[in-house]
Every structure is written in C-alpha cells, then in structure tokens.
Design an enzyme around this catalytic site. Structure first.
Site, short mmCIF file in Angstrom:
data_model
loop_
_atom_site.label_atom_id
_atom_site.label_comp_id
_atom_site.label_asym_id
_atom_site.label_seq_id
_atom_site.Cartn_x
_atom_site.Cartn_y
_atom_site.Cartn_z
N HIS A 34 6.52 -7.96 -1.02
CA HIS A 34 5.49 -8.47 -1.94
C HIS A 34 5.14 -7.47 -3.04
CE1 HIS A 34 4.01 -11.70 1.17
NE2 HIS A 34 5.00 -12.13 0.41
N ASP A 58 0.79 -1.24 0.00
CA ASP A 58 0.00 0.00 0.00
C ASP A 58 0.82 1.29 0.00
OD1 ASP A 58 0.87 0.14 2.72
OD2 ASP A 58 -0.94 -0.87 3.43
P1 OAD Z 1 -2.81 -11.41 7.92
O1 OAD Z 1 -4.20 -10.95 7.65
O2 OAD Z 1 -2.51 -12.84 7.71
O3 OAD Z 1 -2.41 -11.06 9.44
C1 OAD Z 1 -2.64 -9.77 9.95
C2 OAD Z 1 -2.33 -9.79 11.44
O4 OAD Z 1 -2.46 -8.46 11.94
C3 OAD Z 1 -3.28 -10.67 12.26
O5 OAD Z 1 -2.50 -11.45 13.13
C4 OAD Z 1 -4.15 -9.67 13.04
O6 OAD Z 1 -4.49 -10.14 14.33
C5 OAD Z 1 -3.20 -8.49 13.16
N1 OAD Z 1 -3.85 -7.18 13.30
C6 OAD Z 1 -5.03 -6.76 12.79
N2 OAD Z 1 -5.25 -5.47 13.10
C7 OAD Z 1 -4.19 -5.07 13.84
C8 OAD Z 1 -3.82 -3.85 14.45
N3 OAD Z 1 -4.58 -2.75 14.38
N4 OAD Z 1 -2.64 -3.78 15.12
C9 OAD Z 1 -1.84 -4.89 15.21
N5 OAD Z 1 -2.14 -6.06 14.65
C10 OAD Z 1 -3.29 -6.16 13.97
O7 OAD Z 1 -1.84 -10.48 7.06
P2 OAD Z 1 -0.31 -10.73 6.68
O8 OAD Z 1 0.39 -11.49 7.74
O9 OAD Z 1 0.26 -9.42 6.29
O10 OAD Z 1 0.50 -12.00 0.49
O11 OAD Z 1 -0.45 -11.63 5.40
C11 OAD Z 1 0.72 -12.06 4.76
C12 OAD Z 1 0.49 -12.19 3.30
O12 OAD Z 1 -0.68 -12.99 3.08
C13 OAD Z 1 0.16 -10.90 2.56
O13 OAD Z 1 1.31 -10.14 2.26
C14 OAD Z 1 -0.52 -11.41 1.34
C15 OAD Z 1 -1.43 -12.44 1.96
O14 OAD Z 1 -1.80 -13.48 1.15
C16 OAD Z 1 0.27 -12.16 -0.82
O15 OAD Z 1 -0.78 -11.86 -1.34
C17 OAD Z 1 1.42 -12.76 -1.55
#
Ligand code: OAD
Length: 258
Positions: free
Chosen positions: A120, A105
């Site tokens: 990514h 983003d």
């Molecule tokens: P996820 O959706 O898997 O994880 C997001 C994490 O952030 C979760 O553990 C939530 O509990 C936490 N969370 C949500 N709101 C929050 C806040 N305000 N403060 C702190 N934590 C919070 O997202 P990613 O781990 O980024 O890849 O996902 C990894 C990859 O999966 C992405 O880059 C994307 C996706 O598929 C591709 O598309 C290749």
C-alpha cells in the site's frame, strides 16, 4: 496450548523451503500506531470513504490532511517493536524470503528487514498531486502541512495507496509471485478485509502453502484459510517462534532488541 503452536510454527518454518510474511496494522500496534478496525482503530474516528478515498483527497485535500497529519506524526516518531525485529532476524537466518506489508510506516525496514514489499505504498515519501515531483517526509515540517507545490500549485500527497487508486505494479507483481511460490505464509496482524491484498493468503493457500496466522483476535475470513491461529500479540509470539528456532538449532537466544 499456545506454546505448542509456537513450537509447531518454528518446526513448520524450519521445514518450509520458502516462507513469506504478510503483515497488517496489528504488527505496528505495539509501536504505538493504532490499527484500522480494532477498538481504537483509525476508521472508528475517521470514515475511510471521507478520508482515505482518492476522490475525497481530490475534492478536499485540506480536510483529508487533518487525518494524514495525525498519521504522519505517529509514523515519524514510531520505533520497531520485537515483532518487526523478529521477522528481520528470520530473514537474516535465511528463513524468511520477504515481508509483504500493507503498512506504510517503514518499521520493517527500520528493524532491518531487507526484502520488504510495500503493498500500500509508504508514508516516507510524498508527491505533488499534479507534477508528481517527490519529497522526503523527513524534509518536511508538520506545521507546514498541508502544502501546495510552488510550481504546479497542487497539494502534496503521501505515496500511500488511497481507496480508488491502483496498487503499484511492482508491489503487485512481486507480492503475488512471492505468495504463489511460498510453502508457508505467516499472516500477521491483519483483518484481511481489503482487496486485492487480502487475496494474497488465498493465492498462497491455493498453491499449497501452509497458512500460519498470528492475530490478537480470530478473524473469520482468514480462519477459513489458515492451518492454525496463534492467538495473541505479535510482539510476544514472533520473538517466541524465533527463540524456538534458535533453540532447535542449538543457538544462543538473541539479546532483546527493542
Ligand atoms: P486492521 O485494523 O483491519 O486489522 C488489524 C488486525 O490486527 C486486527 O485483526 C487486530 O485484531 C490485529 N491486532 C491488533 N493488535 C495486534 C497485535 N499487537 N498483535 C497481533 N495482532 C494484532 O488492519 P489491516 O488488516 O492492516 O489500507 O488493514 C488493511 C488495510 O485497511 C490497510 O492497509 C489500510 C486499511 O484501510 C488502505 O488504506 C488502502
């Protein structure tokens, strides 16, 4: 208890000779961009195999663009939140070497972070699938998408890494170097469910780094690695850590930015 951990994180960052941040979708939730696996997550609405795999895009780009347009509209209007600004301030203070982000983003850069590794890719540029010519997202109108190249007639695809695609080599090399040479890693708002990105905190830990996890929910895979978890929203915790660091240096608190 949480305040104790915030103070501990401030001390650990001050002690560390090199700190890096590894961020995921959770850090942008407070900017209005949903995460992937949370209650309102994008993958609850769209099956990633059908919408985020390169084979799916090649087979039916118009279908995948239904999801991409939604992301595109959100990203183009989103603004950084206090968590993004807090990391930019840490870098400015000489306390953060880099931000390795899985997010596409551009909000870390919008907040002022300079050394950002986009693991990514990014939604802010797009390339035609065949001829690979690039377009800036800002130069496109949402209503004209999905678009076909006037020369090669292939579809335009955001420069984000789809499942089944390799990680851009520069991001791969730089981020592993950063992880391996860090003494502390802030792992923020990620479920660390997607490899190879999820291997970065592991690699940092193997090489002796302290892992400081900041997440709204405990994540079993990272909890195994992390030295401690500060549970809560990144937009609250990161500015609080920065505030503690400033206090211990006898500095004035930074005025609210977002
Ligand atoms: P996820 O959706 O898997 O994880 C997001 C994490 O952030 C979760 O553990 C939530 O509990 C936490 N969370 C949500 N709101 C929050 C806040 N305000 N403060 C702190 N934590 C919070 O997202 P990613 O781990 O980024 O890849 O996902 C990894 C990859 O999966 C992405 O880059 C994307 C996706 O598929 C591709 O598309 C290749």
């Amino acid at each position: 208890m949480k305040q104790d951990l915030i103070q501990k994180a401030a001390r650990d960052i001050l002690r560390s000779k090199k700190t890096v941040a590894f961020t995921g979708a959770g850090i942008s939730v407070e900017s209005g961009i949903p995460d992937f696996r949370g209650a309102q997550g994008l993958w609850k609405k769209y099956d990633p195999q059908e919408y985020a795999h390169i084979d799916a895009f090649q087979k039916d780009p118009a279908k995948v663009w239904l999801m991409l347009k939604e992301m595109f509209a959100l990203i183009l209007s989103a603004r950084p939140n206090p968590a993004h600004f807090g990391l930019a301030q840490l870098e400015e203070m000489g306390l953060l070497s880099s931000v390795i982000t899985q997010n596409v983003d551009g909000l870390h850069q919008a907040a002022g972070s300079r050394n950002v590794i986009e693991y990514h890719g990014t939604h802010w540029t797009l390339s035609w699938l065949k001829c690979r010519e690039k377009r800036e997202a800002r130069s496109l109108r949402l209503e004209d998408l999905p678009a076909r190249c006037p020369k090669c007639s292939s579809f335009l695809k955001p420069d984000v890494v789809f499942f089944g695609e390799p990680i851009p080599w520069r991001a791969q090399t730089l981020s592993f170097h950063e992880a391996e040479t860090s003494q502390a890693m802030l792992v923020i708002g990620t479920s660390a469910a997607v490899y190879p990105a999820a291997a970065l905190p592991m690699r940092a830990k193997e090489r002796g780094a302290m892992i400081i996890e900041i997440n709204k929910d405990p994540i079993p895979s990272i909890d195994l690695l992390s030295d401690y978890l500060i549970c809560g929203s990144a937009g609250e915790i990161i500015p609080a850590i920065v505030g503690e660091i400033r206090k211990s240096r006898g500095e004035e608190p930074e005025p609210a930015t977002a």
